[in-house]
Design a protein around this motif. Structure first.
Motif, PDB file in Angstrom:
ATOM      1  N   PRO A   1       0.830  -1.203   0.000  1.00 39.43           N
ATOM      2  CA  PRO A   1       0.000   0.000   0.000  1.00 39.43           C
ATOM      3  C   PRO A   1       0.869   1.260   0.000  1.00 39.43           C
ATOM      4  O   PRO A   1       2.070   1.208   0.293  1.00 39.43           O
ATOM      5  N   VAL A   2       0.251   2.343  -0.344  1.00 39.23           N
ATOM      6  CA  VAL A   2       0.953   3.623  -0.400  1.00 39.23           C
ATOM      7  C   VAL A   2       0.350   4.562   0.638  1.00 39.23           C
ATOM      8  O   VAL A   2      -0.870   4.766   0.667  1.00 39.23           O
ATOM      9  N   VAL A   3       1.205   5.083   1.504  1.00 47.04           N
ATOM     10  CA  VAL A   3       0.751   6.083   2.469  1.00 47.04           C
ATOM     11  C   VAL A   3       0.882   7.449   1.798  1.00 47.04           C
ATOM     12  O   VAL A   3       1.988   7.909   1.518  1.00 47.04           O
TER      13      VAL A   3
ATOM     14  N   ASP B   1      -4.534   1.320  -1.717  1.00 42.95           N
ATOM     15  CA  ASP B   1      -4.096  -0.034  -2.044  1.00 42.95           C
ATOM     16  C   ASP B   1      -4.013  -0.142  -3.561  1.00 42.95           C
ATOM     17  O   ASP B   1      -5.034  -0.211  -4.238  1.00 42.95           O
TER      18      ASP B   1
ATOM     19  N   VAL C   1      -0.017  11.759   6.295  1.00 40.79           N
ATOM     20  CA  VAL C   1      -0.361  11.625   7.710  1.00 40.79           C
ATOM     21  C   VAL C   1      -0.631  13.037   8.209  1.00 40.79           C
ATOM     22  O   VAL C   1       0.273  13.887   8.238  1.00 40.79           O
TER      23      VAL C   1
ATOM     24  N   ILE D   1      -4.726   9.181   8.618  1.00 41.14           N
ATOM     25  CA  ILE D   1      -3.815   8.555   7.658  1.00 41.14           C
ATOM     26  C   ILE D   1      -4.569   8.383   6.338  1.00 41.14           C
ATOM     27  O   ILE D   1      -5.676   7.834   6.312  1.00 41.14           O
TER      28      ILE D   1
ATOM     29  N   ALA E   1      -4.206   6.536   2.836  1.00 40.54           N
ATOM     30  CA  ALA E   1      -3.421   5.503   2.155  1.00 40.54           C
ATOM     31  C   ALA E   1      -4.276   4.846   1.077  1.00 40.54           C
ATOM     32  O   ALA E   1      -5.504   4.867   1.155  1.00 40.54           O
TER      33      ALA E   1
ATOM     34  N   LEU F   1      -7.707  -1.962   4.201  1.00 41.20           N
ATOM     35  CA  LEU F   1      -6.373  -1.738   4.755  1.00 41.20           C
ATOM     36  C   LEU F   1      -6.500  -1.712   6.272  1.00 41.20           C
ATOM     37  O   LEU F   1      -7.510  -1.280   6.810  1.00 41.20           O
TER      38      LEU F   1
END
Lengths: 194, 88
Positions: free
Chosen positions: B30-32, B56, B35, B52, B54, B64
Motif C-alpha cells: 500500500p501507499v501512504v 491499495d 499523515v 492517515i 493511504a 487496509l
C-alpha cells in the motif's frame, strides 16, 4: 517546544505493509524534569521476579509523563515499568510494554495525559529473579506484592508489603510553562496619599 | 499489481511436446499518501487527531489495516480505521 515522533503502518490484505512517520509538536514553552532516583545506587539487588514494586515520588507541578528509566546491573528476563497514583500506590496511571532490558539505564517511552501535582509511585515489575538492579535502603516507604508477571494491574494489589528501599528508577515529565503574558489591568485609579 | 505471463513447452523422451501457458501476479504494498495531525503544534495535554490517507494499488478501495503510535505509545483507535487520537 518538544517534538514527538508519530509512526504509522498500513497493511493490505496480502500482508504487505508501508510505513510513514510524522511529528507532533508540544508547543508553548516546555521543559523536562526527572523525578525519582537518577543516580546509580551502590547496593546490588535481584530476586524480584513476579514482584510488583512501587516507590514514591512527588510531582510538584502539573506535568505529562514522557518516559520511565530503570537501571539494570544484570540482565535476565523481561521487565515492565509503570506509574501509580494515590497516597499509597493505588491507581495505575500509565505503563509501558514488556521489554527485555539491557545492562545500564533502560529508558522506556511511557506517556500520560497531564497529571496534577501530587503523590505518585514509580513501579517496576521484573519477570525473572535473575534481573539485577541497584538500590539503597533509604528514601521512604516502597510497596511490593507478588503478582504473576504480565500487564500491571489497574489497581495496585491489596495488602502489599513495605520496605524502606528504593531503586535506581526515575520518571521524565514534560512541564508546560505558562507563556501567556498577564493581562493589563484597566480602570485603575491612583490617589495621592502624601 | 503486475501480471507476468508464462509460456513454455514440455517435451518427452520421444520428442513429443505440449505447450503450456500461465500467469502470475505480484502485489504492490500500500501507499501512504499523507499523515495529517490536527493540531500538529499545541500545548501539552492537547487531544490530537491523526488521520492517515493511504491507498491499495492492488485493489483500489480494498481493505487496509492501520496502526499508529506516538513516541512509542499506541494511539487510540476510532470508529474510522484510518483515524486515531492521542493526547500529547
Amino acid at each position: 517546544m518538544t517534538d514527538l515522533p508519530v509512526a504509522v503502518t498500513v497493511t493490505d490484505s496480502f500482508g504487505l505493509s508501508a510505513s510513514a512517520t510524522a511529528t507532533v509538536t508540544i508547543a508553548g514553552g516546555t521543559t523536562t524534569i526527572n523525578v525519582g532516583e537518577t543516580t546509580v545506587l551502590s547496593e546490588t539487588d535481584n530476586g524480584n521476579g513476579n514482584l510488583l514494586v512501587a516507590q514514591p515520588i512527588t510531582l510538584a507541578q502539573q506535568s505529562t509523563l514522557q518516559s520511565l528509566s530503570f537501571y539494570v546491573a544484570t540482565v535476565g528476563g523481561q521487565l515492565r515499568l509503570g506509574l501509580y497514583s494515590g497516597a499509597t500506590p493505588t491507581t495505575l496511571v500509565a505503563q509501558g510494554a514488556a521489554f527485555t532490558p539491557v545492562a545500564g539505564w533502560n529508558m522506556q517511552s511511557v506517556t500520560s495525559p497531564p497529571l496534577p501535582a501530587g503523590q505518585y509511585w514509580l513501579a517496576y515489575f521484573p519477570a525473572s529473579n535473575t534481573l539485577g538492579f541497584r538500590k539503597a535502603e533509604t528514601g521512604g516507604t516502597s510497596y511490593f506484592k507478588t503478582v504473576t508477571f504480565g500487564a500491571m494491574p489497574s489497581t495496585f494489589p491489596t495488602s502489599p508489603s513495605t520496605t524502606p528501599s528504593h531503586w535506581s528508577l526515575y520518571a521524565t515529565f514534560i512541564v508546560t510553562q505558562d507563556t501567556t503574558p498577564p493581562s493589563i489591568p484597566t480602570n485603575l485609579t491612583a490617589t495621592n496619599v502624601s | 499489481m503486475a501480471t507476468f505471463n508464462v509460456t513454455g513447452t514440455v517435451t518427452d523422451s520421444d520428442g513429443l511436446s505440449t505447450p503450456f501457458t500461465g500467469s502470475f501476479t505480484t502485489a504492490s504494498p500500500p501507499v501512504v499518501n499523507s499523515v495529517t495531525i490536527s493540531p500538529q503544534s499545541a500545548p501539552a495535554g492537547t487531544l490530537r487527531t491523526i488521520t492517515i490517507s493511504a491507498t491499495d494499488p492492488n485493489t483500489p478501495g480494498g481493505p487496509l489495516t492501520y496502526t499508529c503510535s506516538v513516541n512509542g505509545t499506541p494511539a487510540t483507535a476510532t470508529a474510522q480505521a484510518n483515524v486515531f487520537t492521542f493526547t500529547a
